[in-house]
Design a protein around this motif. Structure first.
Motif, PDB file in Angstrom:
ATOM      1  N   VAL A  79       0.830  -1.217   0.000  1.00 54.48           N
ATOM      2  CA  VAL A  79       0.000   0.000   0.000  1.00 54.48           C
ATOM      3  C   VAL A  79       0.859   1.259   0.000  1.00 54.48           C
ATOM      4  O   VAL A  79       1.816   1.385   0.771  1.00 54.48           O
ATOM      5  CB  VAL A  79      -0.931   0.021   1.242  1.00 54.48           C
ATOM      6  N   PHE A  80       0.490   2.196  -0.868  1.00 57.57           N
ATOM      7  CA  PHE A  80       1.121   3.518  -0.907  1.00 57.57           C
ATOM      8  C   PHE A  80       0.014   4.561  -0.821  1.00 57.57           C
ATOM      9  O   PHE A  80      -0.969   4.474  -1.558  1.00 57.57           O
ATOM     10  CB  PHE A  80       1.900   3.682  -2.221  1.00 57.57           C
ATOM     11  N   THR A  81       0.152   5.545   0.071  1.00 54.01           N
ATOM     12  CA  THR A  81      -0.888   6.576   0.178  1.00 54.01           C
ATOM     13  C   THR A  81      -0.334   7.949  -0.203  1.00 54.01           C
ATOM     14  O   THR A  81       0.872   8.206  -0.063  1.00 54.01           O
ATOM     15  CB  THR A  81      -1.442   6.651   1.630  1.00 54.01           C
ATOM     16  N   GLY A  82      -1.215   8.801  -0.656  1.00 51.82           N
ATOM     17  CA  GLY A  82      -0.802  10.148  -1.048  1.00 51.82           C
ATOM     18  C   GLY A  82      -1.934  11.146  -0.893  1.00 51.82           C
ATOM     19  O   GLY A  82      -3.043  10.797  -0.473  1.00 51.82           O
ATOM     20  N   PHE A  93       3.477   8.148 -12.370  1.00 55.43           N
ATOM     21  CA  PHE A  93       3.986   8.596 -13.674  1.00 55.43           C
ATOM     22  C   PHE A  93       5.492   8.868 -13.574  1.00 55.43           C
ATOM     23  O   PHE A  93       6.264   8.458 -14.425  1.00 55.43           O
ATOM     24  CB  PHE A  93       3.255   9.863 -14.139  1.00 55.43           C
ATOM     25  N   GLN A  94       5.887   9.569 -12.515  1.00 58.89           N
ATOM     26  CA  GLN A  94       7.304   9.922 -12.345  1.00 58.89           C
ATOM     27  C   GLN A  94       8.176   8.708 -12.090  1.00 58.89           C
ATOM     28  O   GLN A  94       9.330   8.671 -12.475  1.00 58.89           O
ATOM     29  CB  GLN A  94       7.476  10.816 -11.123  1.00 58.89           C
ATOM     30  N   THR A  95       7.626   7.750 -11.364  1.00 63.29           N
ATOM     31  CA  THR A  95       8.431   6.609 -10.929  1.00 63.29           C
ATOM     32  C   THR A  95       8.572   5.548 -12.011  1.00 63.29           C
ATOM     33  O   THR A  95       9.654   4.978 -12.192  1.00 63.29           O
ATOM     34  CB  THR A  95       7.786   5.965  -9.674  1.00 63.29           C
ATOM     35  N   PHE A  96       7.492   5.280 -12.723  1.00 66.95           N
ATOM     36  CA  PHE A  96       7.485   4.093 -13.585  1.00 66.95           C
ATOM     37  C   PHE A  96       7.498   4.372 -15.084  1.00 66.95           C
ATOM     38  O   PHE A  96       7.794   3.475 -15.867  1.00 66.95           O
ATOM     39  CB  PHE A  96       6.271   3.226 -13.264  1.00 66.95           C
ATOM     40  N   PHE A  97       7.122   5.563 -15.494  1.00 63.81           N
ATOM     41  CA  PHE A  97       7.027   5.811 -16.933  1.00 63.81           C
ATOM     42  C   PHE A  97       8.278   6.540 -17.415  1.00 63.81           C
ATOM     43  O   PHE A  97       8.229   7.665 -17.892  1.00 63.81           O
ATOM     44  CB  PHE A  97       5.742   6.590 -17.255  1.00 63.81           C
ATOM     45  N   GLN A  98       9.407   5.850 -17.278  1.00 61.23           N
ATOM     46  CA  GLN A  98      10.692   6.485 -17.550  1.00 61.23           C
ATOM     47  C   GLN A  98      11.396   5.918 -18.781  1.00 61.23           C
ATOM     48  O   GLN A  98      12.546   6.244 -19.036  1.00 61.23           O
ATOM     49  CB  GLN A  98      11.599   6.337 -16.325  1.00 61.23           C
ATOM     50  N   SER A  99      10.730   5.029 -19.534  1.00 60.34           N
ATOM     51  CA  SER A  99      11.388   4.504 -20.739  1.00 60.34           C
ATOM     52  C   SER A  99      11.168   5.504 -21.874  1.00 60.34           C
ATOM     53  O   SER A  99      10.459   6.490 -21.709  1.00 60.34           O
ATOM     54  CB  SER A  99      10.794   3.141 -21.121  1.00 60.34           C
ATOM     55  N   ASP A 100      11.766   5.221 -23.038  1.00 58.88           N
ATOM     56  CA  ASP A 100      11.564   6.132 -24.169  1.00 58.88           C
ATOM     57  C   ASP A 100      10.296   5.783 -24.940  1.00 58.88           C
ATOM     58  O   ASP A 100       9.909   6.483 -25.868  1.00 58.88           O
ATOM     59  CB  ASP A 100      12.769   6.074 -25.117  1.00 58.88           C
ATOM     60  N   LEU A 101       9.685   4.666 -24.578  1.00 60.48           N
ATOM     61  CA  LEU A 101       8.476   4.237 -25.290  1.00 60.48           C
ATOM     62  C   LEU A 101       7.272   5.039 -24.821  1.00 60.48           C
ATOM     63  O   LEU A 101       7.191   5.414 -23.646  1.00 60.48           O
ATOM     64  CB  LEU A 101       8.225   2.747 -25.035  1.00 60.48           C
ATOM     65  N   PRO A 102       6.319   5.281 -25.719  1.00 62.58           N
ATOM     66  CA  PRO A 102       5.133   6.050 -25.308  1.00 62.58           C
ATOM     67  C   PRO A 102       4.239   5.236 -24.379  1.00 62.58           C
ATOM     68  O   PRO A 102       4.084   4.026 -24.568  1.00 62.58           O
ATOM     69  CB  PRO A 102       4.410   6.316 -26.631  1.00 62.58           C
ATOM     70  N   TYR A 198      -0.451 -10.982 -11.369  1.00 61.10           N
ATOM     71  CA  TYR A 198       0.219 -10.018 -12.260  1.00 61.10           C
ATOM     72  C   TYR A 198       0.999  -8.999 -11.423  1.00 61.10           C
ATOM     73  O   TYR A 198       0.434  -8.077 -10.848  1.00 61.10           O
ATOM     74  CB  TYR A 198      -0.806  -9.320 -13.160  1.00 61.10           C
ATOM     75  N   GLU A 199       2.295  -9.177 -11.396  1.00 60.42           N
ATOM     76  CA  GLU A 199       3.144  -8.290 -10.589  1.00 60.42           C
ATOM     77  C   GLU A 199       3.310  -6.928 -11.242  1.00 60.42           C
ATOM     78  O   GLU A 199       3.845  -6.010 -10.633  1.00 60.42           O
ATOM     79  CB  GLU A 199       4.510  -8.949 -10.370  1.00 60.42           C
ATOM     80  N   ASN A 200       2.866  -6.802 -12.494  1.00 63.45           N
ATOM     81  CA  ASN A 200       2.982  -5.536 -13.224  1.00 63.45           C
ATOM     82  C   ASN A 200       1.694  -4.725 -13.153  1.00 63.45           C
ATOM     83  O   ASN A 200       1.490  -3.794 -13.935  1.00 63.45           O
ATOM     84  CB  ASN A 200       3.350  -5.797 -14.687  1.00 63.45           C
ATOM     85  N   LEU A 201       0.792  -5.097 -12.231  1.00 58.48           N
ATOM     86  CA  LEU A 201      -0.481  -4.374 -12.096  1.00 58.48           C
ATOM     87  C   LEU A 201      -0.418  -3.427 -10.903  1.00 58.48           C
ATOM     88  O   LEU A 201       0.090  -3.784  -9.834  1.00 58.48           O
ATOM     89  CB  LEU A 201      -1.619  -5.385 -11.884  1.00 58.48           C
ATOM     90  N   PRO A 225       5.003  -5.325  -3.624  1.00 58.04           N
ATOM     91  CA  PRO A 225       5.891  -4.613  -2.702  1.00 58.04           C
ATOM     92  C   PRO A 225       7.098  -3.955  -3.384  1.00 58.04           C
ATOM     93  O   PRO A 225       7.525  -2.868  -2.968  1.00 58.04           O
ATOM     94  CB  PRO A 225       6.349  -5.699  -1.722  1.00 58.04           C
ATOM     95  N   THR A 226       7.632  -4.594  -4.425  1.00 63.53           N
ATOM     96  CA  THR A 226       8.779  -3.999  -5.132  1.00 63.53           C
ATOM     97  C   THR A 226       8.392  -2.652  -5.747  1.00 63.53           C
ATOM     98  O   THR A 226       9.162  -1.680  -5.695  1.00 63.53           O
ATOM     99  CB  THR A 226       9.251  -4.947  -6.266  1.00 63.53           C
ATOM    100  N   LEU A 227       7.194  -2.608  -6.320  1.00 64.09           N
ATOM    101  CA  LEU A 227       6.717  -1.364  -6.946  1.00 64.09           C
ATOM    102  C   LEU A 227       6.421  -0.312  -5.875  1.00 64.09           C
ATOM    103  O   LEU A 227       6.725   0.877  -6.041  1.00 64.09           O
ATOM    104  CB  LEU A 227       5.457  -1.631  -7.769  1.00 64.09           C
ATOM    105  N   ILE A 228       5.820  -0.750  -4.787  1.00 62.64           N
ATOM    106  CA  ILE A 228       5.463   0.184  -3.712  1.00 62.64           C
ATOM    107  C   ILE A 228       6.743   0.783  -3.109  1.00 62.64           C
ATOM    108  O   ILE A 228       6.801   1.979  -2.805  1.00 62.64           O
ATOM    109  CB  ILE A 228       4.604  -0.528  -2.640  1.00 62.64           C
ATOM    110  N   ARG A 229       7.773  -0.050  -2.981  1.00 58.07           N
ATOM    111  CA  ARG A 229       9.042   0.452  -2.453  1.00 58.07           C
ATOM    112  C   ARG A 229       9.610   1.538  -3.381  1.00 58.07           C
ATOM    113  O   ARG A 229      10.110   2.573  -2.932  1.00 58.07           O
ATOM    114  CB  ARG A 229      10.044  -0.695  -2.298  1.00 58.07           C
TER     115      ARG A 229
END
Ligand SMILES: *Cc1c(COP(=O)(O)O)cnc(C)c1O
Length: 352
Positions: A79-82, A93-102, A198-201, A225-229
């Motif tokens: 769990v991540f809260t904001g 968006f900042q954390t995961f969308f860092q590739s050059d692909l759209p 699905y660990e990518n969800l 947990p890896t993504l939340i970290r």
């Protein structure tokens, strides 16, 4: 021009819905809950201790995260809260969308997505909804830097079944798939059960709609947990103390009252189903909504003119100045009384 003026970051900001303030208004324009939050939330606010405000809040949001984990039967490490789901989504968006692909999202959807892409310099491609304003899963079976969409989608209100989202996940083992479930409590099907496979969800939800706490600003993500970290790492690199003390304790109180949430959403769903009947009788057309709003169009009247006439009568709904949906209005579901006033107005208006 001076160098410091030339160096200013230029962005086209997201335009939030109007927040008019008239004592007699009927506010159906930003999908807020027409009912108050859980009784215990109100108690907490009455008791709030100003003397505690000199102390920083818990940067880990431990108590709130644990309550959310408990409610959804996941681990606290998932769990991540904001500060509202806007904050959570911006972090994602900042954390995961860092590739050059759209990254991919629908052409008609939450208008904040392209704004974050511009702000964070993330390339994106929009995938048009079909003629029935539905998301087409196949459009997301292509190489991409990530996928994000609301379910139910906004502003259409259309919910995709879990099996369709699972097909998108199956075709995208290399991408993060973010499902924005801001409205899922109003009758959609949450994809939380897919997290095990699905660990990518990543699933994002908010306290702003079903929990009637838009003014408090609480949102959360649930994922591996890896993504939340990774999200926490970015958060602590930016602002450690996001949720304030009051939000944290009010949030916990809200999560602990499951019956209240169920009762209130059932009430709004019933009002929505009745609204579908009345509006259909008045000649409106709309996709079948599983959210707390209806996205309506009328063959005999111009949506913008109707929007202005409603506004004149202090009934506020949302109109989007956007090509494919210019003749639609998004109407949030209010109380039975508010909706009656809307029907009254529409009956008169359509007679003219
Ligand atoms: C309302 C909404 C949000 C953001 O809500 P917050 O108040 O920031 O939690 C996110 N996504 C969609 C699709 C929404 O409609």
């Amino acid at each position: 021009m001076k160098r410091y003026l030339e160096a200013i970051r230029k962005v086209v900001p997201y335009v939030p819905g109007d927040q008019p303030n008239f004592p007699d208004m009927i506010k159906l324009n930003t999908n807020e809950n027409p009912y108050p939050p859980a009784p215990e939330v109100q108690e907490i606010l009455k008791m709030s201790h100003a003397d505690q405000l000199r102390l920083y809040p818990d940067p880990t949001s431990h108590e709130l995260n644990a309550a959310i984990a408990d409610f959804y039967h996941v681990q606290e490490s998932q769990v991540f809260t904001g500060v509202g789901s806007d904050d959570v989504l911006a972090m994602i968006f900042q954390t995961f969308f860092q590739s050059d692909l759209p990254i991919l999202f629908p052409d008609i959807t939450y208008a904040f997505y392209p704004v974050w892409c511009d702000l964070f310099r993330i390339p994106y491609e929009v995938q048009p909804l079909n003629d029935k304003l539905e998301i087409v899963p196949e459009d997301y079976f292509r190489e991409n830097g990530g996928i994000v969409f609301p379910n139910p989608n906004a502003p259409t209100g259309i919910a995709m079944p879990m099996s369709e989202i699972e097909r998108i996940l199956q075709h995208n083992p290399e991408s993060l798939v973010v499902v924005d479930e801001a409205y899922v409590d109003f009758g959609g099907e949450s994809v939380l059960p897919l997290l095990d496979r699905y660990e990518n969800l990543m699933v994002v939800q908010t306290f702003s709609k079903s929990r009637a706490m838009a003014g408090m600003r609480i949102g959360f993500a649930i994922g591996h947990p890896t993504l939340i970290r990774a999200l926490h790492d970015v958060k602590y690199s930016f602002n450690s103390y996001t949720l304030n003390r009051t939000s944290l304790s009010a949030g916990v109180a809200s999560v602990k009252d499951r019956p209240y949430l169920e009762q209130q959403t059932a009430k709004i769903i019933a009002t929505r189903e009745h609204a579908k009947q009345v509006l259909a009788e008045l000649g409106f057309q709309f996709p079948d909504s599983k959210s707390n709003f209806l996205f309506v169009t009328h063959p005999d009247c111009d949506a913008h003119e109707l929007f202005l006439a409603l506004r004149e009568a202090h009934i506020f709904v949302r109109w989007f100045d956007s090509p494919r949906i210019r003749n639609y209005l998004r109407i949030s579901i209010g109380t039975e009384e508010q909706m009656e006033a809307l029907y009254q107005f529409l009956r008169q208006y359509l007679k003219k």
